[in-house]
Every structure is written in C-alpha cells, then in structure tokens.
Design a protein around this motif. Structure first.
Motif, mmCIF file in Angstrom:
data_model
loop_
_atom_site.group_PDB
_atom_site.id
_atom_site.type_symbol
_atom_site.label_atom_id
_atom_site.label_comp_id
_atom_site.label_asym_id
_atom_site.label_seq_id
_atom_site.Cartn_x
_atom_site.Cartn_y
_atom_site.Cartn_z
ATOM 1 N N ALA A 1 0.838 -1.193 0.000
ATOM 2 C CA ALA A 1 0.000 0.000 0.000
ATOM 3 C C ALA A 1 0.874 1.245 0.000
ATOM 4 C CB ALA A 1 -0.905 -0.012 1.222
ATOM 5 N N PRO B 1 1.915 3.138 4.828
ATOM 6 C CA PRO B 1 0.771 3.251 5.732
ATOM 7 C C PRO B 1 1.168 3.584 7.166
ATOM 8 C CG PRO B 1 0.502 1.366 4.296
ATOM 9 C CD PRO B 1 1.896 1.873 4.074
ATOM 10 N N TRP C 1 -3.233 -1.478 -9.808
ATOM 11 C CA TRP C 1 -1.797 -1.655 -9.866
ATOM 12 C C TRP C 1 -1.450 -2.560 -11.039
ATOM 13 C CZ3 TRP C 1 1.736 -0.015 -5.913
ATOM 14 C CH2 TRP C 1 1.118 0.662 -4.863
#
Length: 218
Positions: A2, A18, A43
C-alpha cells in the motif's frame, strides 16, 4: 504494498507507507499551484500512474514504481536499470524505506483546451479511468466540460457534460470500468470510448445539489 500519495500546492508529491514513513518526495514540475491529484485505479506489475493538475490548466503524468528494497545494496544502486527513455520518461528520484523502494518517472505533460474566453480553463476535477482495457486521463472544468486523453497522451475530445447554466464539474468517481461525474444537481456516466455523457434521471428524486456519488456493486 500500500502507498499513500500526497500532493502539495508547491508541486511536491510525497509518498508514504501506511505507517507514515516517508518513502519519496518528488517534484511534479508544475509552474502553477497544484490543485488536483488522481491515481490509477489498479496496480500493474508494481507500478501506478499518478496525475497532477494545476491552476493553469496543465496536467502532468508520473509513473511510480514500487519494489521491495534489496538488503545490503546502496540506495543509488537499487534502480539504476529502471530509467526509461520511452515517452520522454525521466528518472527524477529514488529513495529507500525500510522495506519498500519507490521510484518516480515523469511521463508526459497534457494541456487542457482553452475555455470559452480563450484562456486556460479552471480545472475542477481529475481522474485516471480505465474502460475496455484502455486507460484515460480525464479532467472536468468550471464550464461544465469534460476533457479526455488516451494513455498515450492523444487528446480525444471535450464533452459538454452539463445542461444547467453555470454548473461546473465538481468531482469524478471511478469504479472498475465506470466513470461517474457530478455537477451541481446533475450526475451521470461518461463513456470514454465513444465520448458520450449519459445523465441519470430519477423522476421521484429531487437531489438539489449532489455532493457525493458512489456505486454499490453488490
């Protein structure tokens, strides 16, 4: 992995893990204040597209590569082979976090068509959308128009999206192969392949000003 992407008015793009760890600070290269940010909805092989729009009607597209860091190698060696000359790409910076390596490449510069007064339109919305396997860059402006480019940077057209005088495009919502727009009391879908705007009309619903649009796929 992420990734959190932040855009600043001065043109800086910051990429965070994150956990809040800063992985990369990248200059988007704008001459006017940055007002809009869009990230590709999916992605692909560890990379994403990031688009930024500014107060002068310019959109700049960046390719961001995300890789796991290689232990024991100096940071300057990690992506020496990632720089590409395709589409005028230019390697602008690399930094290494504890477990993630993020590299940004400038891809292309897009200019929105002139507005009704002959000057640069005020951009009010920006999205990267995908329909039928093709990615598009989409902008909305204060005149209620929607501009579309394909992923190669070729301008596809400028659509009249609103029927209410003075209504501006206030936002886009991307969901899989769908692109929704909202503009004052109006909202609907944009077919990017054939460049058609389809308004949603609900006879028993008087929305006033639409403040949010979302798709429930269940």
């Amino acid at each position: 992995p992420a990734l959190v992407v932040l855009a600043h008015a001065d043109g800086r793009l910051r990429f965070l893990a994150p956990t809040g760890e800063e992985l990369l600070v990248h200059d988007a290269g704008h001459e006017r204040p940055v007002t809009l940010l869009a990230v590709s909805p999916s992605w692909g092989k560890g990379d994403i597209l990031v688009a930024t729009g500014d107060a002068g009607g310019a959109v700049r597209v960046h390719r961001v590569l995300v890789r796991g860091a290689t232990p024991g190698r100096p940071s300057w060696m990690l992506d020496a082979d990632m720089a590409s000359t395709e589409n005028d790409s230019h390697l602008l910076g690399t930094t290494v976090g504890s477990s993630v390596n993020v590299t940004a490449h400038f891809k292309r510069h897009l200019e929105a068509p002139s507005g009704a007064d002959g000057g640069a339109p005020k951009l009010t919305a920006l999205a990267i959308a995908s329909q039928h396997g093709t990615k598009y860059f989409v902008v909305g402006d204060a005149e209620g128009k929607i501009g579309v480019w394909d992923v190669g940077g070729a301008f596809q057209g400028r659509l009249d999206a609103t029927v209410t005088p003075g209504a501006s495009i206030e936002g886009f919502y991307v969901h899989k192969n769908l692109l929704l727009f909202r503009a004052g009391s109006e909202f609907g879908y944009v077919d990017l392949e054939i460049l058609v705007v389809n308004h949603v009309v609900c006879p028993d619903f008087d929305p006033g000003r639409v403040t949010s649009v979302i798709i429930d796929s269940q």
